[in-house]
Each structure stands twice: as C-alpha cells, then as structure tokens.
Enzyme design. Structure first.
Site, PDB file in Angstrom:
ATOM      1  N   TYR A 178      42.429  -0.244  -3.601  1.00 33.72           N
ATOM      2  CA  TYR A 178      41.663   0.902  -4.070  1.00 33.72           C
ATOM      3  C   TYR A 178      40.189   0.506  -4.235  1.00 33.72           C
ATOM      4  CZ  TYR A 178      46.027   3.451  -4.580  1.00 33.72           C
ATOM      5  OH  TYR A 178      47.215   4.087  -4.315  1.00 33.72           O
ATOM      6  N   CYS A 180      60.834   8.922  -6.598  1.00 36.02           N
ATOM      7  CA  CYS A 180      59.563   8.597  -7.253  1.00 36.02           C
ATOM      8  C   CYS A 180      58.422   8.672  -6.243  1.00 36.02           C
ATOM      9  CB  CYS A 180      59.652   7.229  -7.913  1.00 36.02           C
ATOM     10  SG  CYS A 180      60.266   5.899  -6.852  1.00 36.02           S
TER      11      CYS A 180
END
Length: 665
Positions: free
Chosen positions: A175, A353
């Site tokens: 990220y 999930c």
C-alpha cells in the site's frame, strides 16, 4: 513491558506506555465493508463488540481511509469524515466495555486503490501501474505528499479524540507507504526516493513524527511493516530489519506489526489454506531480534499451538488473528478456559471474508454465517420436534447443530462410512486439506448437543414412512455430472467418448483411490475447484497433466482471493493449461479439442485417463419419491440438493434452517 507472569503465555498482560493489553491476542486490521456512507454504524459496532466480548486483548481496525483521496467506497470508513466522531466514539465505548483496547490503522492504498469514487487519479510515489488494479497512477507532487501526511495526522487525532487507544501507521503489503519503501515501486530522485532504505524511509519517518505530534504522548502508535515483500526487486528481511531499527530509534513508536507481500503476489498477506501456517513468523523473529519494541505478528495463525510458538520461541510479543476471529469471535475465551475443541476452526478458504469484500459485499464467513450479521435477531423459541436429516455433509451437519441448539430432537442418517460429504473427498488433496476441518467440529458439536448420527444408513422413502419424525430435512447433496456437457458449446448435449472405460469424474476417482496414470487430461467446467485440485494432485506426483478449461483462465472459482497461489501450485506441478478450449471427442488414447471462440482444433495424444469436472446435479430422488407418495409432513431441502453451489451456501442453508416457516423448498 510484562505486567505479571501467568501459566499461559497467551493470557499474560502486556504494558505499553500507560496501556495494558489484557492478553497477547490481537484482532488485526481487515476491511469489513460494514460502514454506512463512510461512517461507523450499528452493524460495524456490533461486529467489533462481538470480538471484544469474546475476550481479544486489542482490536486494530482496518480500512479506515486517512483522507478522501484514498477513500474507495461508502462501505469503507473515512476517518476524517466531518460526521465521523459520533460513530467512532460509540465504537470505542462498545469495545472498552469489555476491557479491550481499540487502535485504528490509518489506511492509504496508493496505487492499490480505486479511483471509482473520487474520479481522481490514483496517487503513488512513481507512475507505475499496480499489477492487479492496472491503472497508471499519478506521481505524487511534494504538495500532495504534504497533504497526505497532514491528513494522516488529522485522522489520528480524530480517532484518539473519540476515545480510541491509539493508531497504526500502515507501511506494508504494497500500500501507499510501502510503495515509497520499495525500490521496485519508488523511482523518485527527490528526497522521497533514493537507492537506500534510509533514503526511502523519509516519508515514513515524517508520517510517524506528524502522527505522534498530533496525538500527543499518551495514545499508542504502532507501525505495520513488511518482513519481506515476497517479490523480486522488493524489500527483503534485512531491509525490514533496517526499517525496524530506524522506527525504534525515533522514540515515537510503541510497537511494530509484521506482515508481508504486495500486489505482485496478491493477496499474499492473507494466505489461503495451501500456504504454511505461521507464514510470517520467521521474518517477525528476525525483526524482533533488532528492536526493543513489542512485535505483533499475523497471518495463518489460528490455533493455540502456533500462537504459543510465536511467543515462547521469542518471535513475537503479540499474536494477530483476523480470519480465526471472524470464524469464531469467542476464540480467546475458549482458549483461556482450555476448551480448544469448541473453537470453530478457520479453514483459510478466503471465500466469505475476502471473496465477499472483492465482490463489493460486506464481510461474512463461510463457516460462520453470523459474522457481519451480529444484529440479526435470534429466532424465537420453537416447539420441540423430532427431526430426521438425510445427509451428513456440511449442510446437514450445520442444520443438525442449529436445530439441536433450539431444542429439537435430531437424527442424522449418512449413507457413507463417514460424515462430510464432498468435503471428505476434497480434503484428500494436500493443498485443500484444511477445508475438511469444519467437518469434525460440526460432528463433535452435534454429538455434544445430543444429535444421533447414523453412519452407513441409506434411508429410502419407504423407510421414512415408518420413521416417527415430525419433520424431514433433506441434505442429500449432489452427484457429479458425467455427460461432459459445457454451456460453452451448448449444441452438444453429450461429449462423444465419455462412456469409455478410462473416463471418469474427479469425484469418483478420489473416492475410489487413485491409480496414477502416466498422462492425464482433466476437463474443467467446474465452479468448485475439483478440476484444478485434481490437476495439481496428479501433477505433484509426476503425472503429465493437461488441464483443458472452457474459461479464459483455469480455476475461475478461485477468484482474486485465491488465484495467485493456485496458479503457483499448478506451475510447480508442471500442469499444462489450455484455456478457452473444450473437448470435441474422447478417443481410446487421445482427446480432440477445439477453441471455444474460434476454429482452432488440436489433438492431445497418448492419454491414459480423462477426468471430468463439469459441475454437479442435485440429488433429489428421495424428494421426488416423497412428493409422489403424498408425504404429509414438512419436507425441507438444504444445500446441494436444492442447487449445487459452494460450501458457504451449504453452511448458510443449514444455519438458517427453519421448521416454523416451512424452511427451504
């Protein structure tokens, strides 16, 4: 740092500054898609409060966008939203009611984000497209870097003002800040780039300083870093150790959270069941050796054994669990009371999930349908009835547990020698072994509740007529299709040659036990992973496998959550893949194939075995007999006998079974 010693290392408190974490288990950051217009709502509060009530020591929330430029969806939280304070305060109060600490990870995706909401270019240190997003970002100007740092500081201040115990700077997993750290993604020549780790650390150090100044000396400040980027040209563990030393030397950081990976191996930081447990433990241990800060490690830690290993071997001070606590929020309480067998096991399938998040839906769990639905009202008490369930697969076992929990008397009839249905077969493939872990848990839970399980019991409609049950539940599953049909070539109802003796289904081959051929063809038009599992299983044992799929990629069932590791394993098994292709005829020693989208044809020679994985057909013979006989009792269908679908659908059907409403038809 330690407050007091206990006999159980998992439940030894840890003091950091003036904060005491009551145990060593941490709910680590993950996206939930439970926000409402970027704000904390009741569903999100209930989700996190369930984890706090379950006894976890600290919760680190994930997906809290630090500024609008990196906010990707109204279902994600925006920490700096002007109306965020009320919900953020309510969340802190809910978590603190149970003695759990609450920390917020400050999220910035950089090039790994989405411009769909902002309509602005993605921002990154250099204009290099992400391998998954594939959008060329804008190289950040210095003014934009200053805005990013200022926004993170503001976000941190707002969370702490709302009563949170601290924040976590996110410099991992490919990220935004990790993109500055990696020489692979940072080609800048100004003060935010450079050939050394120390040079590329500039923005991270500026961020840490700005955040610490904004929150003051009281709240916790953690930093998540990679132990390894897991990609050529990225950071390696020695680089990570240098990053850890530099963060320690600031005096501003309270703990380090160790993860790994980037989008080149997406999502390597959420390893699926085929990966080793404790994936990042070796790197965490090497980082802990060079820092005085507490180290938190995460990923593929779902059991007492692995968690204790991390602590007792000195590799970490805190143990992060994400999916394990989604599967069972009460895991910490159960471990504390030494009731390990009661823990609903995470099977690391990444379906409910991660798969739901990638689909834009709210998080849930394949084996725990209550995850993300904590506000759903429990069903009112039902009149106790005698229930007979035909089928001991996941749908039948889950239904047995739910019905027994509501006070019904339940008997399960399973015609095989063991319960589990198709999971019992799928788990025979090494990389899919953990998918079967839910079966013994459901079986044991059912037996604990007084459910009678009859094995090798092949019930018929005639035998059911004499059964004293008040309600009949059919969870009879499905059987593999054997005609070789694919909707890619709808004009051919039955593939020529499917009746030859060397042709069979993957299901039947696994059930009977494999005699390894020399050269095999696997035909893949399969929503369940049978084809790729068989190809991998055979290839890893030296069989020359050709996987023929009508899809543009093999294993489309895997989705973005599992595709990368799946194809790594297929490559290691030396499986040859023919995409957008289907068989036109199976011969004695060959298979003729053609392109789905064109006229290209070819022949695969010297074929010993052909395995079909072409979907399943609902097993409804008993249902049809009951209907024809005029059965007057309620007859409820669950799982694959309604329609052959995925494991999460089967568990969902069993979880939601209702006798009062007539159930599923």
């Amino acid at each position: 740092m330690t407050v007091r010693a206990t006999l159980d290392p998992l439940f030894e408190p840890l003091r950091i500054r003036d904060h005491v974490i009551p145990n060593r288990l941490v709910n680590t950051p993950h996206q939930t898609n439970l926000a409402e217009g970027g704000l904390v709502g009741d569903r999100q509060i209930a989700y996190y409060e369930a984890k706090a009530a379950g006894g976890v020591g600290m919760i680190v929330t994930g997906g809290w966008a630090a500024w609008r430029r990196t906010w990707t969806s109204p279902a994600a939280n925006l920490a700096t939203h002007p109306d965020a304070a009320t919900g953020q305060r309510a969340l802190a109060e809910a978590v603190h009611r149970h003695g759990t600490l609450l920390v917020g990870q400050l999220h910035d995706s950089g090039r790994q984000g989405s411009s769909a909401l902002s309509r602005q270019p993605l921002l990154a240190p250099s204009a290099i497209a992400d391998p998954v997003v594939r959008e060329v970002p804008k190289e950040m100007e210095k003014s934009e870097i200053r805005d990013m740092v200022r926004s993170h500081a503001e976000a941190a201040s707002r969370l702490c003002e709302a009563g949170w115990d601290g924040v976590e700077v996110f410099a991992a997993q490919g990220y935004a800040l990790a993109q500055f750290l990696s020489p692979q993604t940072n080609r800048r020549t100004d003060r935010y780039g450079g050939a050394t780790v120390a040079e590329r650390m500039t923005i991270v150090l500026e961020m840490v300083d700005a955040v610490r100044r904004s929150i003051g000396s009281g709240p916790l400040l953690g930093v998540r870093i990679n132990g390894h980027d897991m990609v050529a040209g990225g950071l390696e563990v020695d680089d990570a150790r240098q990053v850890a030393v530099m963060l320690t030397e600031t005096g501003a950081v309270d703990y380090l959270s160790v993860s790994g990976g980037s989008n080149e191996n997406h999502p390597g930081w959420i390893p699926e069941m085929g990966r080793e447990v404790g994936t990042f433990l070796p790197w965490a241990g090497r980082i802990r050796a060079v820092t005085s800060l507490p180290v938190l490690v995460t990923s593929r830690i779902a059991s007492r054994e692995v968690a204790e290993q991390a602590l007792t071997e000195g590799r970490a001070d805190l143990v992060g669990m994400t999916r394990a606590l989604v599967a069972d929020p009460e895991l910490p309480r159960k471990l504390r009371s030494r009731d390990d067998g009661a823990v609903r096991p995470c099977i690391a399938c990444n379906q409910g999930c991660l798969g739901n998040i990638f689909a834009g839906a709210a998080l849930t769990c394949t084996i725990n349908p209550g995850a993300g639905r904590e506000l759903d009202r429990p069903r009112p008490p039902e009149v106790s009835r005698r229930v007979v369930i035909l089928g001991g697969g996941p749908a039948g076992l889950q239904a047995a547990v739910r019905l027994a929990e509501r006070g019904h008397t339940v008997t399960v009839h399973e015609r095989a020698q063991e319960v589990g249905g198709q999971l019992a077969l799928a788990s025979r493939v090494r990389s899919r072994a953990e998918i079967g872990r839910i079966v013994p848990w459901l079986r044991d839970r059912a037996e604990l509740l007084g459910v009678r399980v009859e094995l090798e019991s092949d019930m018929s409609a005639a035998r059911l007529a004499d059964d004293p049950a008040d309600v009949i539940v059919l969870a009879t599953g499905s059987r593999p299709s054997t005609d070789g049909f694919t909707s890619a070539i709808p004009g051919v109802r039955r593939l020529p040659g499917v009746g030859l003796p060397h042709v069979g289904t993957v299901h039947d081959a696994l059930a009977a036990g494999l005699e390894l051929p020399r050269r095999a063809v696997v035909l893949d038009d399969d929503p369940h992973g049978h084809a790729t599992s068989m190809a991998e299983h055979l290839g890893s044992q030296g069989v020359h496998v050709v996987l023929v799929t009508r899809s543009l990629t093999a294993g489309w069932w895997a989705g973005p959550a599992n595709a990368h590791p799946l194809h790594e394993r297929l490559a290691r098994a030396d499986v040859t893949i023919m995409t957008a292709t289907w068989a036109t005829r199976i011969g004695e020693e060959h298979v003729d194939v053609r392109s789905v989208y064109g006229d290209f044809c070819s022949r695969i020679h010297d074929v010993d075995r052909v395995y079909l994985a072409t979907g399943n057909v609902a097993e409804n013979a008993i249902h049809d007999e009951l209907v024809a006989s005029g059965e007057g009792r309620p007859v409820i269908r669950l799982g694959d006998c309604r329609a052959p679908r995925r494991l999460d659908n089967a568990i969902w059907d069993g979880w939601n079974v209702s006798l009062e409403e007539g159930g599923h038809r």
